[in-house]
Design an enzyme around this catalytic site. Structure first.
Site, PDB file in Angstrom:
ATOM      1  CE  LYS A   1      30.388  60.569   7.589  1.00  0.00           C
ATOM      2  NZ  LYS A   1      31.016  59.618   8.482  1.00  0.00           N
TER       3      LYS A   1
ATOM      4  CE1 TYR B   1      28.560  58.579   5.874  1.00  0.00           C
ATOM      5  CE2 TYR B   1      26.972  60.289   6.366  1.00  0.00           C
ATOM      6  CZ  TYR B   1      27.678  59.177   6.745  1.00  0.00           C
ATOM      7  OH  TYR B   1      27.507  58.656   8.009  1.00  0.00           O
TER       8      TYR B   1
HETATM    9  C1  HMN Z   1      27.884  60.506  10.869  1.00  0.00           C
HETATM   10  O1  HMN Z   1      27.552  60.699   9.713  1.00  0.00           O
HETATM   11  O2  HMN Z   1      27.229  60.910  11.801  1.00  0.00           O
HETATM   12  C2  HMN Z   1      29.091  59.728  11.251  1.00  0.00           C
HETATM   13  O3  HMN Z   1      30.232  60.329  10.817  1.00  0.00           O
HETATM   14  C3  HMN Z   1      29.040  58.329  10.854  1.00  0.00           C
HETATM   15  C4  HMN Z   1      30.192  57.611  11.483  1.00  0.00           C
HETATM   16  O4  HMN Z   1      30.950  56.963  10.494  1.00  0.00           O
HETATM   17  C5  HMN Z   1      29.666  56.658  12.507  1.00  0.00           C
HETATM   18  N1  HMN Z   1      28.908  55.630  11.853  1.00  0.00           N
HETATM   19  C6  HMN Z   1      27.636  55.410  12.171  1.00  0.00           C
HETATM   20  O5  HMN Z   1      27.081  55.941  13.104  1.00  0.00           O
HETATM   21  C7  HMN Z   1      26.900  54.424  11.313  1.00  0.00           C
HETATM   22  C8  HMN Z   1      30.786  56.132  13.354  1.00  0.00           C
HETATM   23  O6  HMN Z   1      31.290  57.225  14.063  1.00  0.00           O
HETATM   24  C9  HMN Z   1      30.295  55.076  14.321  1.00  0.00           C
HETATM   25  O7  HMN Z   1      29.292  55.625  15.141  1.00  0.00           O
HETATM   26  C10 HMN Z   1      31.427  54.551  15.186  1.00  0.00           C
HETATM   27  O8  HMN Z   1      32.479  54.105  14.370  1.00  0.00           O
HETATM   28  C11 HMN Z   1      30.989  53.444  16.133  1.00  0.00           C
HETATM   29  O9  HMN Z   1      30.770  52.249  15.416  1.00  0.00           O
END
Ligand code: HMN
Length: 294
Positions: free
Chosen positions: A163, A135
């Site tokens: 990821k 990750y």
């Molecule tokens: C997780 O680990 O919960 C998510 O997969 C992380 C994901 O990449 C999210 N990033 C963060 O929350 C930092 C995105 O889904 C993000 O919420 C979205 O792109 C909105 O900016």
């Protein structure tokens, strides 16, 4: 490996009104995603607030998820914790529970060398028979995966992918390049899902999928059929929604409130993540309608 391609909802936390893990709410949330076209769930990551929970709480969450959707959805568990010892404990627990894969960020707080991060991950990898997904989220951890480390780790059969939550699609493509044929890259930033797929991602893991799984499933299908104009319009529609979500005190709080409008209670995010306040309810209700009509 194809077995892991697809769309994974990074599940939000589910607490009771006092902020404790609520088994029934976790199960109801997991159930909500079954049958929506998504491949699976990513449990205990950023959106799931794993880093704000004790190891015991993280185990409770996973146990509830597995009880509800084992065999129905592919479950990837984020087992990264600050200490290697706790990460290994969570890895073993994930395997006992029948999870499909484990994944981890580097340890945070200490500024660690690449060798230290590699060693941290290797302990988790060696502790189970499960596939491992790196990750990479440098904007929160302060550690950016290098192409060299990616290439080196990808040589192990158990390391099946990364990821990629950094924002550069160039880097995303380079990780795919470094990992090679049998290495999967999952897109992290939901607002760049289509771009990530174009640059080599085999799927995505995302938080906002959790309030619009159908839209991301549809977007992925459009890309698979190379209907690029339609895919672009759908991504833009999704991005208008994400832009609004990012305007609230916390993104997770906003998404959790939208779930609660739909009858899926998950409580507030855990502090220090700020909750949404009553003055936000009206605009969030309107946003929910916008999503449901999209
Ligand atoms: C997780 O680990 O919960 C998510 O997969 C992380 C994901 O990449 C999210 N990033 C963060 O929350 C930092 C995105 O889904 C993000 O919420 C979205 O792109 C909105 O900016």
């Amino acid at each position: 490996l194809a077995a892991f391609e697809g769309i994974y909802v990074a599940m939000y936390s589910a607490y009771d009104d006092d902020g404790n893990i609520d088994r029934d709410r976790v199960k109801k949330l997991a159930r909500y995603y079954a049958g929506k076209g998504v491949k699976g769930l990513y449990v205990g990551g950023s959106s799931g607030e794993g880093m704000l929970q004790s190891a015991e709480e993280r185990k409770l969450v996973l146990e509830a998820v597995m009880e509800e959707v084992k065999g129905e959805l592919t479950v990837i568990v984020h087992v990264g914790a600050n200490s290697t010892r706790e990460s290994v404990e969570l890895s073993k627990h994930a395997e006992q529970q029948g999870a499909d894969a484990i994944s981890a960020v580097p340890s945070i707080y200490y500024r660690l060398s690449e060798a230290a991060v590699e060693n941290h991950w290797q302990h988790m990898i060696d502790s189970t028979r499960l596939p491992f997904i790196i990750y990479n989220i440098p904007q929160t951890t302060g550690f950016g995966l290098s192409y060299d480390l990616c290439r080196k780790m990808a040589k192990q059969d158990k390391v099946i992918g990364v990821k990629m939550s950094g924002e550069s699609t160039f880097e995303l493509q380079q990780f795919k390049e470094a990992g090679g044929e049998d290495f999967l890259v999952f897109n992290g930033p939901d607002e760049q899902f289509l771009a990530g797929r174009m640059m080599g991602a085999a799927g995505g893991i995302g938080g906002t999928y959790g309030i619009m799984p159908e839209l991301f499933f549809a977007l992925n299908e459009l890309y698979s059929q190379r209907k690029l104009d339609e895919a672009q319009s759908l991504q833009f529609k999704i991005n208008a929604i994400i832009k609004k979500l990012l305007g609230y005190p916390s993104l997770y709080g906003a998404c959790k409130h939208i779930l609660s409008i739909r009858g899926i209670e998950t409580g507030q995010p855990r502090l220090p993540l700020l909750p949404v306040r009553p003055e936000h309810y009206e605009s969030l209700a309107a946003l929910n309608v916008e999503i449901e009509e999209a």
